[in-house]
Design a protein around this motif. Sequence first.
Motif, mmCIF file in Angstrom:
data_model
loop_
_atom_site.group_PDB
_atom_site.id
_atom_site.type_symbol
_atom_site.label_atom_id
_atom_site.label_comp_id
_atom_site.label_asym_id
_atom_site.label_seq_id
_atom_site.Cartn_x
_atom_site.Cartn_y
_atom_site.Cartn_z
ATOM 1 N N GLN A 297 103.325 80.545 3.703
ATOM 2 C CA GLN A 297 103.748 79.380 4.482
ATOM 3 C C GLN A 297 102.562 78.533 4.946
ATOM 4 O O GLN A 297 102.739 77.546 5.650
ATOM 5 C CB GLN A 297 104.519 79.823 5.735
ATOM 6 C CG GLN A 297 105.830 80.535 5.451
ATOM 7 C CD GLN A 297 106.422 81.129 6.719
ATOM 8 O OE1 GLN A 297 107.003 82.217 6.700
ATOM 9 N NE2 GLN A 297 106.292 80.440 7.844
ATOM 10 N N ASP A 298 101.366 78.889 4.536
ATOM 11 C CA ASP A 298 100.146 78.340 5.101
ATOM 12 C C ASP A 298 99.420 77.443 4.106
ATOM 13 O O ASP A 298 99.349 77.759 2.912
ATOM 14 C CB ASP A 298 99.237 79.516 5.488
ATOM 15 C CG ASP A 298 98.143 79.119 6.455
ATOM 16 O OD1 ASP A 298 98.212 78.016 6.998
ATOM 17 O OD2 ASP A 298 97.229 79.940 6.669
ATOM 18 N N SER A 299 98.884 76.306 4.562
ATOM 19 C CA SER A 299 98.051 75.468 3.691
ATOM 20 C C SER A 299 97.007 74.738 4.527
ATOM 21 O O SER A 299 97.144 74.597 5.743
ATOM 22 C CB SER A 299 98.896 74.467 2.903
ATOM 23 O OG SER A 299 99.571 73.571 3.761
ATOM 24 N N LYS B 155 106.895 75.911 6.213
ATOM 25 C CA LYS B 155 105.623 75.819 5.494
ATOM 26 C C LYS B 155 104.747 74.813 6.248
ATOM 27 O O LYS B 155 105.095 73.641 6.349
ATOM 28 C CB LYS B 155 105.859 75.370 4.052
ATOM 29 C CG LYS B 155 106.558 76.433 3.195
ATOM 30 C CD LYS B 155 106.995 75.892 1.850
ATOM 31 C CE LYS B 155 108.238 75.029 2.013
ATOM 32 N NZ LYS B 155 108.799 74.602 0.701
ATOM 33 N N ILE B 156 103.627 75.317 6.776
ATOM 34 C CA ILE B 156 102.846 74.557 7.757
ATOM 35 C C ILE B 156 101.470 74.216 7.216
ATOM 36 O O ILE B 156 100.749 75.090 6.722
ATOM 37 C CB ILE B 156 102.683 75.378 9.053
ATOM 38 C CG1 ILE B 156 104.066 75.788 9.596
ATOM 39 C CG2 ILE B 156 101.903 74.594 10.102
ATOM 40 C CD1 ILE B 156 104.000 76.841 10.674
ATOM 41 N N ASN B 157 101.094 72.939 7.348
ATOM 42 C CA ASN B 157 99.729 72.516 7.013
ATOM 43 C C ASN B 157 98.991 72.202 8.312
ATOM 44 O O ASN B 157 99.319 71.246 9.021
ATOM 45 C CB ASN B 157 99.732 71.283 6.122
ATOM 46 C CG ASN B 157 98.340 70.962 5.609
ATOM 47 O OD1 ASN B 157 97.899 71.516 4.610
ATOM 48 N ND2 ASN B 157 97.611 70.077 6.302
ATOM 49 N N GLY B 158 97.984 73.020 8.625
ATOM 50 C CA GLY B 158 97.259 72.865 9.879
ATOM 51 C C GLY B 158 96.013 72.031 9.773
ATOM 52 O O GLY B 158 95.284 71.884 10.756
ATOM 53 N N GLY B 159 95.723 71.471 8.619
ATOM 54 C CA GLY B 159 94.495 70.699 8.459
ATOM 55 C C GLY B 159 93.444 71.492 7.714
ATOM 56 O O GLY B 159 93.609 72.673 7.409
ATOM 57 N N VAL C 88 100.309 69.167 10.864
ATOM 58 C CA VAL C 88 99.757 69.169 12.214
ATOM 59 C C VAL C 88 98.545 68.233 12.256
ATOM 60 O O VAL C 88 97.597 68.397 11.495
ATOM 61 C CB VAL C 88 99.343 70.591 12.645
ATOM 62 C CG1 VAL C 88 98.834 70.575 14.093
ATOM 63 C CG2 VAL C 88 100.524 71.548 12.510
ATOM 64 N N VAL C 89 98.608 67.249 13.165
ATOM 65 C CA VAL C 89 97.519 66.291 13.344
ATOM 66 C C VAL C 89 97.018 66.409 14.781
ATOM 67 O O VAL C 89 97.749 66.130 15.733
ATOM 68 C CB VAL C 89 97.982 64.846 13.068
ATOM 69 C CG1 VAL C 89 96.852 63.857 13.349
ATOM 70 C CG2 VAL C 89 98.470 64.702 11.632
ATOM 71 N N ALA C 90 95.769 66.847 14.939
ATOM 72 C CA ALA C 90 95.159 66.957 16.270
ATOM 73 C C ALA C 90 94.320 65.715 16.507
ATOM 74 O O ALA C 90 93.272 65.542 15.898
ATOM 75 C CB ALA C 90 94.312 68.215 16.367
#
Length: 350
Positions: free
Chosen positions: A170-172, A140-144, A193-195
């Motif tokens: 799986q997306d947030s 489960k991925i949090n892309g920002g 995920v932190v860019a």
Amino acid sequence: MVGKFRSNLMAAVLCLHGGAAVAAADYKIVTANEKGTYFAIGADLAKFVAPDATISLEVLPTAGSAANIKHLRYDPGVKFAIVQADVYQAFIDRAATGSKEASTIIRPLRVILPLYNTEIHYIVRADSPMNYLHDIKDAKINGGELGSGAALITHTLYRMMFKGPIPEAQDSFLPNQEALVKLIGDKTVDVVVVAAGQPAPLIANMKPEAQKFIKLLKFDPEHASSKLPLTVYSHSIVLASSYPNLLKEDFTTISVGAFLVTYDYNLENTVSHLVRFARALCQNFPILQAQGHPKWKEVNLSLPTLGPGWIYYPPTTKEIRACLAQTKAKPPAKSGRKCSAEERILGFCN
């Protein structure tokens, strides 16, 4: 009497030589989250560059690169934006395929300066079985936040690595801090995920105890799933010295370029201020590298050739190249007294 004469002379100089030209312009630069590197870079420009360009530069936190492009295009006062390369390229690609909206947005935008590579940090729980980016397929991925560069690169990389989109379940799209709370709290998020260019303040400011709760995933350039991503992105080394409270050794992650962007302005007053900004950027570049965010050490002013669809802003390009040529031609300046504001206005100092 002498004082009154001097005041009248100064007033006359301001009028005769263009009050608008020497009056500070109120401009804005759009960045990203205020705890991120883009915001820090914007703050450095506001502190070390803008004053010498007679610009009062307000640094605005935003959702990120995609939002920045639209802010720059449409919001009053926004004259600069820091934009992630793949986001900018996505607009160019959509414009090339016939999107009128994308074309309208991206066509008049111009590059002032390529900045540095932004490292993408993939954060998981300390006890997670995942150790590499290629392990996240079922996570489960949090892309920002929507509109952020992190969200775009998260989804683009996932599609490249696993040949399909992140499943909706799986997306947030939560802000980083909220996502981190869920990562170690109710565990409804597995990857955050932190860019942000290292050292990313959000991560660098974590206490040593954070090692008990989180770790950073590595990127394996040799893994089969990495081949396609490396046609668009680069791999970079994250230094242990960037995050001494979390890391004991360097490791490899994925990265993407960042650019300082403006609009193709042609109004004389705006062009004049942007030219001054470019000159001040060049002249104060050593100060940026010495006193600004560590990422300034990775920036250079060489203005390399851009890809198709990318265009430099001619007035700033001309000024930066002229400044560089002059710097190379001149011997090191001897230390001396600093010119007063009055002397600069009267043209006695450069």
